[in-house]
Scaffold this active site. Structure first.
Site, mmCIF file in Angstrom:
data_model
loop_
_atom_site.group_PDB
_atom_site.id
_atom_site.type_symbol
_atom_site.label_atom_id
_atom_site.label_comp_id
_atom_site.label_asym_id
_atom_site.label_seq_id
_atom_site.Cartn_x
_atom_site.Cartn_y
_atom_site.Cartn_z
ATOM 1 C CB THR A 34 -1.461 0.161 0.998
ATOM 2 O OG1 THR A 34 -1.668 -1.427 1.383
ATOM 3 C CG2 THR A 34 -1.546 1.619 1.655
ATOM 4 C CB THR A 57 -0.052 -3.214 6.172
ATOM 5 O OG1 THR A 57 -1.478 -3.722 5.747
ATOM 6 C CG2 THR A 57 1.026 -2.004 6.794
ATOM 7 C CG ASP A 58 -2.884 -7.268 2.907
ATOM 8 O OD1 ASP A 58 -3.372 -7.108 4.163
ATOM 9 O OD2 ASP A 58 -3.055 -7.832 1.629
#
Length: 325
Positions: free
Chosen positions: A9, A87-88
């Site tokens: 992201t 960040t997943d």
């Protein structure tokens, strides 16, 4: 200071074809968007390593990244490393890298919850704090850490606990080890004691993750038989499963390592409190290996790493016991 960008992201912009955001920005682009870094006199060596969503990272990506970081740090003239990614999977990639990290220089993993096309994106602030943390001598020997929202989290404890909040990353049961404020690291507690770094993989290993749920009849558990080299069971509470799963788990544990974790992800798996069929004491007696304080995702990564080194049952049990607080 070395900076490795993997995408995610923090590096996304709008794709005209789909209207959604996709990884597109380079490491140089990310650093150019961070105001004030130049005044610290930190020499940044930039590596545009991958441009993928966090969900698409693989063990091979992380193994190559770890080797690249080792080569960089072996030179001895780099104070620390910063990794930007989606960040997943930060809680998993940070733990995976920490299992193998064998240098004093800290590795800081960061990312963003708001992409650069949104109002007040958090990527520049997170990257700024990550660079400050990586350069701070207080974090030498701390291994791999995660820095977002000005908080510093140990790889062993960090969890992503919200889907969209900039304050998504927490360390349940432990709290952050510190914060970045006024351009310096302020430690709240010492980083946790690290276990000895593990050797690189000698072979491929597949580890399954099975989450126990209400009225589970074990049918899906049976599907793992013969399809993995090891299995992590994310059990209820402190390590409990329905009684109907017990025989299947005992049979599996006789053939492959089966690790007993808690699906809660906060608090330990017990070892000697409950005694009913399907309790933690019963399952450990049938050959399951308690995960200590590790959540199921971290337990899967540790088991996969150990199996990739052809570790035996005794070694696996010993390594997991090292993660019991």
């Amino acid at each position: 200071m070395a900076v490795y960008s993997l995408g995610g992201t923090i590096a996304m912009t709008t794709d005209p074809a789909t209207g959604g955001v996709v990884p597109a920005l380079s490491a140089h682009d990310l650093l150019a968007a961070v105001p004030g870094l130049d005044r610290h006199g930190i020499d940044l060596r930039v590596h545009d390593f991958r441009r993928v969503p966090g969900a698409s990272l693989t063990f091979d990506d992380l193994t190559e990244l770890g080797a690249a970081i080792d080569k960089t740090l072996d030179g001895g003239d780099v104070d620390g490393v910063v990794i930007t990614q989606g960040t997943d999977t930060i809680e998993e990639t940070a733990f995976f890298l920490d299992l193998h990290h064998d240098h004093d220089q800290p590795v800081i993993v960061t990312g963003a919850m708001r992409n650069p096309t949104m109002a007040s994106p958090d990527g520049p602030a997170n990257l700024y704090a990550a660079v400050i943390a990586a350069a701070d001598p207080q974090l030498r020997g701390a291994g791999v850490l995660v820095v977002l929202n000005d908080e510093i989290h140990a790889a062993r404890h960090v969890r992503k606990s919200h889907t969209t909040s900039p304050a998504a990353f927490t360390s349940p049961g432990a709290g952050p080890v510190g914060r970045v404020a006024e351009d310096r690291v302020r430690l709240a507690s010492p980083p946790p004691t690290r276990v000895a770094p593990l050797a690189p993989a000698a072979r491929d290993a597949r580890v399954g993750l099975y989450t126990v749920s209400l009225d589970d009849d074990g049918t899906l558990l049976e599907a793992w038989d013969g399809r993995c080299d090891g299995l992590v069971v994310a059990a209820f509470g402190v390590g409990h499963v329905p009684q109907r799963l017990v025989e299947n788990l005992e049979r599996l544990a006789g053939r492959i390592p089966v690790v007993l974790a808690s699906r809660i992800g906060n608090g330990p798996v017990l070892t000697e409190t409950y005694g009913f069929p399907g309790s933690e004491k019963d399952l450990i007696g049938r050959g399951l290996i308690p995960a200590g304080d590790l959540g199921p995702y971290q337990a899967r990564l540790l088991l996969q790493t150990l199996l990739a080194q052809d570790a035996d049952h005794e070694t696996i049990t010993s390594k997991f016991s090292a993660f019991a607080r």
